[in-house]
Write an enzyme that holds these catalytic residues in place. Structure first.
Site, PDB file in Angstrom:
ATOM      1  N   CYS A 417      48.195  74.652  46.662  1.00  0.00           N
ATOM      2  CA  CYS A 417      46.998  74.454  45.300  1.00  0.00           C
ATOM      3  C   CYS A 417      45.834  75.856  45.277  1.00  0.00           C
ATOM      4  O   CYS A 417      46.035  76.061  44.386  1.00  0.00           O
ATOM      5  CB  CYS A 417      46.114  73.445  46.085  1.00  0.00           C
ATOM      6  SG  CYS A 417      44.869  73.259  47.561  1.00  0.00           S
ATOM      7  N   HIS A 461      41.451  70.052  48.022  1.00  0.00           N
ATOM      8  CA  HIS A 461      42.075  70.957  46.875  1.00  0.00           C
ATOM      9  C   HIS A 461      41.364  71.230  45.864  1.00  0.00           C
ATOM     10  O   HIS A 461      40.074  71.358  45.877  1.00  0.00           O
ATOM     11  CB  HIS A 461      42.219  69.381  46.012  1.00  0.00           C
ATOM     12  CG  HIS A 461      43.534  69.549  45.504  1.00  0.00           C
ATOM     13  ND1 HIS A 461      44.710  70.024  45.310  1.00  0.00           N
ATOM     14  CD2 HIS A 461      43.565  69.475  43.574  1.00  0.00           C
ATOM     15  CE1 HIS A 461      45.277  70.297  44.223  1.00  0.00           C
ATOM     16  NE2 HIS A 461      44.722  69.815  42.786  1.00  0.00           N
ATOM     17  N   ASP A 477      44.794  71.146  36.335  1.00  0.00           N
ATOM     18  CA  ASP A 477      45.405  71.029  38.088  1.00  0.00           C
ATOM     19  C   ASP A 477      46.691  71.133  37.798  1.00  0.00           C
ATOM     20  O   ASP A 477      47.738  70.383  37.527  1.00  0.00           O
ATOM     21  CB  ASP A 477      45.312  69.367  37.692  1.00  0.00           C
ATOM     22  CG  ASP A 477      45.058  69.141  40.188  1.00  0.00           C
ATOM     23  OD1 ASP A 477      45.168  70.629  39.619  1.00  0.00           O
ATOM     24  OD2 ASP A 477      45.176  68.941  40.584  1.00  0.00           O
TER      25      ASP A 477
END
Length: 674
Positions: A417, A461, A477
């Site tokens: 991520c 994250h 995202d």
């Protein structure tokens, strides 16, 4: 100079060392290793003194030891006024006490220090295992105190039994005080060593940081909702915002980090809130992280003490979290304000900042898109589509070189991520769009048994936010473009075989262990809710449920009635128990001896050992010395050795005429004939 009768016997010393070891054991993982060796050496020296092989250290040696101790603390800790050096100093104080452990008074001082050392265990952690270990520590230390009463009391079974009885008798009073006593804050605040190891999301982000967190299944957050629960794709628990980039590492930067100029609203109502009610209300229980960052959904507000709100929609605490912390939150993830507050020039510059050079291929790719006339949203769509087509989501990304963004976008195309979020924000800034990296947790596992959301460390994250004129900050995202199952179903679903691959025990693959782990977490959650977080507000609610209106008279009756009942029950138990139980014959005969000695002017003291009593009789009444010694030896043979002949001999010795003529030799033939 201590009297020889007050010198510590071997059993007392061993009990003291056992209590010290139990109190020190959990601290050894936090204290410098040399403190453990210092304690072991002090114990060895004291045992050598008992064996007569060494003498107790004199003043010059003690002074040298103190100097070495101070030097060791100065070298081990950067600052003195903190929790870790304070605990180390306390541990060293009763370590050095072993070098002058001579009398029972010294033993009591050492054991009282052991209670304090055992209590410091709960400064760092208040979990169930620590509570159970603390109970064991108190049990052993109390048994060591009981063992100081004499050689008979030092027997393990008797000392531990007395300790259990004392703690059992104190339990009702402890529970009563837990409910009734006012919850006061600490009279002083000793900071902890922030240089020690941390857990959770850090205040900087570099390639590989979140990959490391993905290997930990430790709990990070527990969230209980009062009302609706957000769907999985909306569970973004934001905690930090990274605005500064040096070519490889993202940091909060000046004006964002509250410790470096970032503005924080500490009072409720200082920051304007939307007129419409919050969409979510919830309570977060956050594990210790040694940092002040709290985690919540976007647009949070909190009325909890010591919690503030930042301009970039985050929550922070005044002091770092050295222990588990609970706070209440209201969130407006969808701000109903039609027109956002314009982005200031300083914020725009901060969120457009890039190094002067580096990652030239990415800059050139963005420039080609801009020449085609693409705007911010179009460039974002192009990049997200490229992630979806060409990139792979993995927990084992390859190492990146100096130009990490170029290496990721054009060479490896494999990442976690932080790779996607960092490269996305860099690209959007290169396109002239204010952007920033947001770090926190995403997702969580619903625990139906206790109705809360469990967020673990592997849920850590990173995502992005871009500024769109007229719309404000918008969450993007990039990970969802390449691996949408990561957002919907969590890391385990997205990572597949890579998930927790390096763990020794694959708990997540065994259904029985998964259920057992959740049950244990529910027990911990209930423990924290019931015991650890029993603050003044919960205390007031509990007392109101029990008493109705709280008044001094009701409080006095509530406090006095249980105490009176417990004392009455103990009194009845003692009286009825003494009537129902008949003492062994050997104890009854020894009681006869004690009563006769009391009439002679030498009463036995409470808890005084038979051997100590005999020595005191010999010193006070020399003409009774031989008689007292014979009775004591015979009693010990009968009571501890179980000799039947010794019981007969004791009965013969305690005849009244032998008390008048204690030096008359015993007729063994007559004794044998009885």
């Amino acid at each position: 100079m201590s009297n020889n009768r007050d010198l510590l016997p071997r059993e007392s010393l061993l009990w003291i060392f056992a209590a010290q070891f139990v109190a020190l054991l959990p601290q050894l993982a936090q204290l410098p290793l040399w403190i453990a060796f210092a304690w072991a050496f002090a114990v060895y020296w004291r045992l050598e003194v008992f064996r007569g092989r060494r003498d107790l250290p004199g003043r010059p040696l003690k002074f040298l030891v103190i100097l070495l101790t101070v030097a060791g603390l100065a070298l081990s800790y950067q600052r003195w006024f903190a929790l870790e050096p304070m605990v180390a100093l306390l541990a060293l104080s009763f370590t050095l006490k072993n070098l002058e452990l001579v009398s029972r008074r010294d033993a009591f001082v050492s054991l009282l220090l052991a209670y304090f050392v055992a209590a410091t265990l709960f400064v760092r952690e208040q979990s169930i295992p620590y509570a159970l270990y603390g109970l064991i520590s108190v049990l052993v230390i109390t048994a060591a105190l009981a063992a100081q009463l004499g050689s008979f009391s030092a027997r393990p079974r008797r000392a531990l039994g007395l300790s259990v009885r004392l703690l059992a008798q104190a339990t009702p009073l402890m529970l009563l005080l837990f409910v009734v006593m006012p919850r006061l804050g600490p009279l002083w605040n000793v900071p902890q060593d922030t240089s020690a190891g941390r857990t959770g999301v850090s205040d900087s982000m570099a390639p590989g940081d979140f990959t490391r967190l993905s290997k930990s299944a430790e709990p990070a957050l527990r969230i209980a909702f009062d009302g609706p629960i957000p769907p999985p794709e909306q569970r973004y628990w934001r905690g930090l915002v990274y605005s500064e980039f040096d070519g490889r590492t993202w940091r909060q930067g000046f004006g964002v980090d509250p410790r470096n100029g970032g503005q924080v609203y500490w009072k409720s109502g200082e920051r304007p809130l939307p007129q419409v009610g919050p969409r979510y209300r919830y309570r977060v229980i956050q594990e210790a992280s040694r940092s002040p960052w709290l985690f919540a959904l976007a647009r949070p507000a909190s009325d909890s003490a010591g919690v503030g709100e930042t301009l970039d929609d985050r929550l922070v605490k005044r002091t770092p979290l050295y222990s588990r912390f609970a706070y209440d939150v209201r969130s407006w993830p969808r701000d109903p304000q039609a027109v956002p507050i314009p982005l200031s020039s300083a914020e725009r510059r901060r969120n457009l900042q890039l190094p002067a050079d580096g990652n030239e291929r990415t800059r050139a790719w963005v420039e080609r898109l801009r020449r085609k006339g693409l705007g911010a949203e179009a460039i974002s769509s192009q990049l997200l589509a490229r992630y979806h087509r060409e990139f792979t989501y993995t927990l084992s990304p390859p190492a990146l070189g100096r130009d990490s963004v170029d290496a990721f976008l054009f060479d490896s195309q494999k990442g976690f991520c932080e790779h996607f979020a960092g490269s996305y924000v860099f690209t959007m800034r290169a396109a002239g769009v204010p952007a920033r990296v947001v770090a926190g947790y995403q997702g969580g596992e619903w625990v139906s048994g206790e109705k809360y959301l469990l967020v673990r460390e592997y849920d850590a994250h990173a995502w992005a936010e871009i500024w769109l004129d007229g719309r404000g900050w918008q969450r993007v995202d990039p990970t969802a473009a390449v691996s949408p199952e990561r957002v919907r179903n969590g890391l385990e679903s997205a990572a597949g075989e890579e998930f927790m691959r390096d763990s020794l025990l694959p708990v997540h693959r065994i259904d029985a262990l998964v259920k057992l782990r959740l049950q244990w977490d529910m027990i911990n959650y209930r423990w924290y809710q019931t015991v650890v977080s029993f603050d003044s507000e919960k205390q007031r609610d509990t007392l109101q449920r029990l008493l109705g209106d709280i008044s001094p008279l009701r409080m006095a009756l509530f406090f006095a009635a249980p105490v009176a009942v417990v004392l009455l029950a103990m009194l009845l138990w003692t009286r009825l128990g003494s009537r129902g139980r008949r003492r062994p014959a050997v104890e009854r005969l020894y009681g006869v001896f004690c009563r006769r000695m009391a009439r002679a002017g030498i009463a036995r003291r409470a808890g005084e050992a038979p051997r100590d009593y005999a020595e005191r009789i010999s010193a006070a009444k020399p003409h009774l010395a031989e008689f007292a010694e014979r009775v004591t030896q015979t009693f010990e043979r009968a009571a501890y050795g179980g000799e039947a002949s010794a019981l007969k001999e004791l009965r013969y010795l305690l005849r009244w005429r032998l008390l008048l003529l204690p030096r008359v030799p015993i007729n063994k033939n007559k004794l044998a004939g009885q």
